[in-house]
Design a protein around this motif. Sequence first.
Motif, mmCIF file in Angstrom:
data_model
loop_
_atom_site.group_PDB
_atom_site.id
_atom_site.type_symbol
_atom_site.label_atom_id
_atom_site.label_comp_id
_atom_site.label_asym_id
_atom_site.label_seq_id
_atom_site.Cartn_x
_atom_site.Cartn_y
_atom_site.Cartn_z
ATOM 1 N N MET A 1 -8.109 1.829 -3.553
ATOM 2 C CA MET A 1 -8.806 0.924 -2.637
ATOM 3 C C MET A 1 -9.355 -0.296 -3.379
ATOM 4 S SD MET A 1 -11.917 1.836 -0.001
ATOM 5 C CE MET A 1 -10.937 3.168 0.679
ATOM 6 N N ARG A 2 -9.933 -0.067 -4.566
ATOM 7 C CA ARG A 2 -10.480 -1.186 -5.336
ATOM 8 C C ARG A 2 -9.378 -2.154 -5.737
ATOM 9 N NH1 ARG A 2 -13.546 2.999 -7.863
ATOM 10 N NH2 ARG A 2 -12.069 3.025 -9.611
ATOM 11 N N TRP A 3 -8.240 -1.609 -6.152
ATOM 12 C CA TRP A 3 -7.147 -2.472 -6.611
ATOM 13 C C TRP A 3 -6.558 -3.268 -5.451
ATOM 14 C CZ3 TRP A 3 -1.713 -2.853 -6.203
ATOM 15 C CH2 TRP A 3 -1.103 -3.633 -7.196
ATOM 16 N N MET A 4 -6.357 -2.608 -4.307
ATOM 17 C CA MET A 4 -5.835 -3.325 -3.141
ATOM 18 C C MET A 4 -6.815 -4.401 -2.686
ATOM 19 S SD MET A 4 -2.761 -2.513 -2.278
ATOM 20 C CE MET A 4 -2.889 -3.621 -0.881
ATOM 21 N N SER A 5 -8.100 -4.138 -2.790
ATOM 22 C CA SER A 5 -9.100 -5.156 -2.431
ATOM 23 C C SER A 5 -8.962 -6.373 -3.329
ATOM 24 C CB SER A 5 -10.515 -4.572 -2.550
ATOM 25 O OG SER A 5 -10.721 -3.544 -1.604
ATOM 26 N N LYS A 6 -8.730 -6.142 -4.636
ATOM 27 C CA LYS A 6 -8.540 -7.263 -5.567
ATOM 28 C C LYS A 6 -7.329 -8.098 -5.168
ATOM 29 C CE LYS A 6 -10.504 -5.380 -9.871
ATOM 30 N NZ LYS A 6 -10.177 -5.051 -11.279
ATOM 31 N N CYS B 1 -5.956 -8.454 -2.169
ATOM 32 C CA CYS B 1 -6.217 -9.192 -0.922
ATOM 33 C C CYS B 1 -7.193 -10.347 -1.140
ATOM 34 C CB CYS B 1 -6.760 -8.243 0.143
ATOM 35 S SG CYS B 1 -5.576 -6.991 0.681
ATOM 36 N N GLU B 2 -8.139 -10.166 -2.059
ATOM 37 C CA GLU B 2 -9.143 -11.208 -2.297
ATOM 38 C C GLU B 2 -8.644 -12.321 -3.206
ATOM 39 O OE1 GLU B 2 -12.336 -8.922 -3.861
ATOM 40 O OE2 GLU B 2 -12.851 -8.024 -1.920
ATOM 41 N N SER B 3 -7.724 -11.999 -4.134
ATOM 42 C CA SER B 3 -7.313 -13.002 -5.118
ATOM 43 C C SER B 3 -6.012 -13.714 -4.750
ATOM 44 C CB SER B 3 -7.176 -12.367 -6.512
ATOM 45 O OG SER B 3 -6.232 -11.312 -6.506
ATOM 46 N N ARG C 1 0.830 -1.215 0.000
ATOM 47 C CA ARG C 1 0.000 0.000 0.000
ATOM 48 C C ARG C 1 0.859 1.257 0.000
ATOM 49 N NH1 ARG C 1 -3.460 1.024 4.438
ATOM 50 N NH2 ARG C 1 -4.642 2.423 3.093
#
Length: 270
Positions: free
Chosen positions: A211-216, A218-220, A192
């Motif tokens: 935020m959207r990219w970091m969420s991807k 962490c989720e993938s 980050r």
Amino acid sequence: MKPQFPAVQGGGSLILAWQVRNRHVLVIGGGEVAAGRILAVLNADAKVTLISPSTNLNPEVRHRIASGAVTYIDREFQPSDLDPSLPTPPTNDTSSPSPAQPVDMVLCAIDSPTASTEIYKLCHRLRIPANIADVPPECDFYFGSVHRDGPLQIMVSTNGNGPKMAALVRRRIAGSLPGNTGAAIRKVGELRRRLRGVAPGNGGEVGAKRMRWMSKVCESWSLEDLCDMVEEDMDLLLAYYKDGMVPSLEQIRLKEEPGVYTFDGSFGWM
């Protein structure tokens, strides 16, 4: 159709991560409870002053004093410790002055209910947040049962109803977590920070895209992949940020060029 919103559940407390770095915390009392309070605020990088007669100190508190982790005043608490305008009882002892700077927080852990109540009332009048151990009505905040794994902190609170139950629940939660969770979070934090260098700015569409990219990510990515990620991997991964893509760790180590993918539908990029 009427929208469905969460129901209000009164009787709770607002659980926050309180930043007390370099704040002055006054701990009153030197027993086992005080030892736990001292450790909690030292872990949060607070500046701690302890007031307690030396006869009341437990071994852990003595260790904190000997190591220089706290400023120690060997005597009973005096109201003038919080309010310099109040008179100080006469004494011939000049080796135990009052705290040298204004107090930002008070943690009281003494055996006298009467004295504890007086301390809380004084803090309330001076608008200093206070916690009176084992007296929930005289607490502006509670200490929950905390699980710590590096940057990860999980607090369980029963809102003063059952501290032992909070510890049982905390242990159950901690036992269900993979052992590498804290290490994975540390790597995510570094990613980050690097991302902010690639895409600087606060708020707005820039912040939302980060935020959207970091969420991807962490989720993938698995916890194992996040733990295994090194600085070179981070730099290669960040090259995909512009297009909003999140390839796997295996793919970035193959050094595939951003925008050129052998896509088989298994990575959930879109």
